[in-house]
Structure formats: C-alpha cells, structure tokens
Write an enzyme that holds these catalytic residues in place. Structure first.
Site, PDB file in Angstrom:
ATOM      1  N   GLU A  88      19.552   8.691  14.065  1.00 16.53           N
ATOM      2  CA  GLU A  88      19.288   9.339  15.358  1.00 16.53           C
ATOM      3  C   GLU A  88      20.406   9.087  16.375  1.00 16.53           C
ATOM      4  O   GLU A  88      20.343   8.135  17.144  1.00 16.53           O
ATOM      5  CB  GLU A  88      17.953   8.856  15.953  1.00 16.53           C
ATOM      6  N   LYS A  98      17.744  12.873  13.173  1.00 18.72           N
ATOM      7  CA  LYS A  98      16.937  13.139  14.368  1.00 18.72           C
ATOM      8  C   LYS A  98      17.914  13.392  15.507  1.00 18.72           C
ATOM      9  O   LYS A  98      18.672  12.501  15.894  1.00 18.72           O
ATOM     10  CB  LYS A  98      15.999  11.970  14.678  1.00 18.72           C
TER      11      LYS A  98
END
Length: 296
Positions: free
Chosen positions: A175, A212
C-alpha cells in the site's frame, strides 16, 4: 496458502473491509463511533472497546460474505476472540478472507514521502499470523510529493518486505498511498505505476501480491497492474474522500475494488439499536459493493 481463499480474492465479487485502525488512530475511530476518551482509562480498556465495535461489525448480518471478500485486522484483533473463536477463524468460517496489518507506522517525511518504520520481529509476527490462519498482510507507506527518488524508495521498501512475507506463505497487500491533496497527484501516480511495474516484473511466477492504491486521477491508470500475472487484485483506499465521492471515483475504474475503513464505518454509532446499526452498516456495504462491482 489457502487456495479457496486465493480464488475468492482473485475472482470474487465484492470488496475488502479495512478494520485495522491501530494504536495511534484508535481514539479517533472510537470518537467517531461515539465513544469519548473519558469512557476508558487505559490502553487495555480502549482496545477492548474497539474490539467490541469490530465484533459488532463482523457479527452483523449486514457484514455478508456475499458482498465482503476480506477484512484487514490489527494485531490486537487477531489475538482476540469473536463468539469464542479467534477473529480470523470467525471470519474464515463466515466466508471472509482475513488479512493482518503488519506495519509499525510511518517514518518522518524525507524526499516527499514517508517510508515505513522498520518492522521489528516481522518473522515472529508472520509465524503468529500463520498460526492464527491469516491469509495475507497489509503495510502502508505515504507519498506526499512528486519526487522520483522518494517514490522509488517507497516501492523498493515495499517489495523488499513483501518478499519476506511471501516466503512465509502469505499474500502481502502493498500500500503506497498517494495523498489525495498532493499537487502533482496525476504525475505522481504515473511514476508510481512505472515503479510498481518494475517491482512486479522482478517477482518469480509463484510470488503473488495485492496492491492497495489511492483512486487514480486518470481513470483506469492501474488497469495494466491489475492484469499483471503476479497481482491477485488491486484494491483502493478511500483516502480522505467521503464515501459518496470515493464510490463515484471507483466506478470509473474497471478492475479496481474498494478496501475502505473510515468510509465503511462513518455512519456507525455506539448508541444505535441493533436495527439502526445493521441498517447503517448494510447501506454502507451495499453502496461500496455497488461501486466495486457495477462499473460505469
């Protein structure tokens, strides 16, 4: 790795619920839920209250495996129980794939980014995650400015740690968040995409990851990453957008699904009746599912 869970994450219709607020963000999450700081006197009580909130979410009939593919947990939640089962087992039995947040927060800003702080005892944490039947992990870095070196550093660090996680049989969610207010957001995302592609191309065929990302300024920018053979799924964060705005932007991105935290829980309150709570959660789940599955 659980092949059935892998199949669900790769091809299932739905989204990922992020329930992983940790130490630093817990008081804020509780406050939004309607629990003020004068209602607990130490960290143990605080974490118990947040676990009660999460228990209420995951045991609600609105938290349905038909709409929710996975859930990201905080370490404390992994070690606690829901209805006499460890949280990950409760989720897996319900048909929701469990993930664990493994990062220890962000370092100070340097080169326009915040790398992850060193993750001490990562191997030990991953062993515990395996014992608790966790499928994958999540770790966050933060990109604030257009700085090619900084973006490169973020991606290199993410992939370095990801390989350690893969070696333990887990699927890491990488992420590298791009701040939604960054002034060169669209340009940052192009650089980030190129760096992520390099990282993905460096993996062996059996090294699988998820990504993400912040919803891109240019719709479908990340389509190529979503179709990369080493990528199980690309999910997006709500990143400070309201749920309505995040859903609207998500609908313009064909291959992406949501992994929302605040946008999922924003209408939930401690003093709601069961009916009110289930309805508020159900409405949120429905709208996020719709944005993840039904595209413009």
């Amino acid at each position: 790795m659980n092949k059935e869970q892998l199949e669900k994450m790769k091809n299932g219709k739905g989204f990922i619920a992020a329930l992983d607020q940790s130490g630093g963000s817990t008081p804020k999450a509780l406050k939004e839920y309607g629990v003020n700081e004068d209602q607990y006197s130490n960290e143990d009580e605080m974490f118990q209250l947040v676990h009660d909130m999460r228990t209420r979410v995951v045991t609600s009939p609105s938290f349905s495996p038909d709409k929710i593919l996975g859930a990201i947990l905080f370490e404390q939640t992994m070690d606690r129980e829901v209805e006499s089962k460890y949280t990950a087992d409760y989720l897996a039995d319900k048909g929701v794939v469990p993930f664990l947040k493994v990062d220890k927060g962000l370092a100070e800003e340097q080169n326009g980014v915040q790398l992850m702080k060193p993750i001490d005892n990562l191997d030990n944490l991953l062993d515990r995650a395996n014992e608790r039947h966790i499928f994958g992990t999540k770790m966050r870095s933060n990109i604030l400015e257009l700085n090619e070196q900084g973006i490169k550093d973020v991606v290199e660090q993410q992939f370095e740690v990801a390989k350690q996680i893969i070696a333990k049989g887990l699927v890491p969610i990488i992420e590298p968040e791009v701040n939604i207010n960054a002034k060169d957001k669209a340009e940052i995302e192009k650089v980030l995409k190129a760096e992520l592609k390099k990282g993905l191309d460096s993996l062996n065929a059996d090294q699988l990851v998820m990504l993400k990302l912040t919803i891109p300024t240019e719709p479908n920018l990340y389509k190529e990453l979503a179709e990369h053979p080493n990528v199980v799924r690309v999910v997006v964060l709500s990143g400070g957008y309201s749920r309505e705005k995040a859903n609207e932007l998500l609908k313009d991105n064909a291959e992406l699904i949501a992994s929302f935290s605040r946008a999922l829980a924003s209408d939930l309150r401690a003093d709601q009746s069961k009916e009110e709570f289930d309805k508020a959660l159900g409405d949120a789940v429905e709208s996020i599912y719709d944005a993840s599955v039904n595209k413009n």
